[in-house]
Write a protein that holds these residues in place. Sequence first.
Motif, short mmCIF file in Angstrom:
data_model
loop_
_atom_site.label_atom_id
_atom_site.label_comp_id
_atom_site.label_asym_id
_atom_site.label_seq_id
_atom_site.Cartn_x
_atom_site.Cartn_y
_atom_site.Cartn_z
N ARG A 33 -0.22 -14.92 2.61
CA ARG A 33 -0.67 -15.25 1.25
C ARG A 33 -1.93 -14.48 0.86
O ARG A 33 -2.44 -14.66 -0.24
N HIS A 34 -2.42 -13.64 1.73
CA HIS A 34 -3.58 -12.79 1.41
C HIS A 34 -3.15 -11.42 0.90
O HIS A 34 -4.00 -10.54 0.72
N TYR A 35 -1.85 -11.23 0.66
CA TYR A 35 -1.34 -9.98 0.09
C TYR A 35 -0.90 -10.24 -1.33
O TYR A 35 -0.12 -11.15 -1.60
N ARG A 36 -1.40 -9.43 -2.25
CA ARG A 36 -0.98 -9.55 -3.65
C ARG A 36 0.45 -9.03 -3.82
O ARG A 36 0.89 -8.14 -3.11
N ILE A 37 1.11 -9.60 -4.84
CA ILE A 37 2.44 -9.09 -5.17
C ILE A 37 2.34 -7.66 -5.69
O ILE A 37 3.20 -6.82 -5.41
N GLU A 38 1.27 -7.36 -6.44
CA GLU A 38 1.12 -6.01 -6.97
C GLU A 38 0.97 -4.98 -5.86
O GLU A 38 1.35 -3.82 -6.02
N GLU A 39 0.42 -5.40 -4.72
CA GLU A 39 0.23 -4.47 -3.62
C GLU A 39 1.55 -3.98 -3.04
O GLU A 39 1.59 -2.92 -2.40
N LEU A 40 2.61 -4.75 -3.24
CA LEU A 40 3.91 -4.33 -2.74
C LEU A 40 4.46 -3.15 -3.53
O LEU A 40 5.40 -2.49 -3.07
#
Length: 203
Positions: A33-40
């Motif tokens: 949960r520390h990864y943004r969706i935009e980062e994907l």
Amino acid sequence: MIRNVLGSMLALAGAAAAVLSPFRDWYDGRLGRHYRIEELFTGVTAGRPGPLGSILLAFLFAALLTVVGVVLRSRLLVAAAGVVVLGFTVLWMVRQGQALGSLAVAGDGSGLRWGVAEAVAGGVLLLVGAAVMSGRRPARGTHDQLYKAPGSENPDTWPPTQEPGPSVQTSTLPEPEPELYTGPDPAAHRPDEGPDADGRPRR
């Protein structure tokens, strides 16, 4: 019925595993949960988003699709939820590998962790659940129109067979009625001629 129950249980278990996976370590001690969706789509950074801006949101959407698919007994919705979970997990692995140059699995707590494995397992369970489910059965009313009533080109035979359609007897005259007396012919059982009690011959 049994296939729907078993498939629903597998799908719900997969959705639960997918939702819980962001709360576990994904890579080198960092929670999913520390990864943004935009980062994907843009690349992995060191920022930490809120819960509703992280991968958790995508997995919550997949869980919602799963619940709706189980209620409606829709294999398509359950399979779509599995594709969402696996798709976002694989996309994260691609971006994480691009950021670090490679992905590794180590026993000292670094590299890929159990959160990724749980997400992959959840997506696989969703797809398996969709494959096991038999889906919704067609309504009974759809089978009522398979056989139409026979028309004039296929008349009934005589005597009637209680089936709809005209009879082959097309005469306008009334049908012949059988005789009322249906017993044996009295002439066939006349007593033998012989003398009666007075000795006179019978006539």
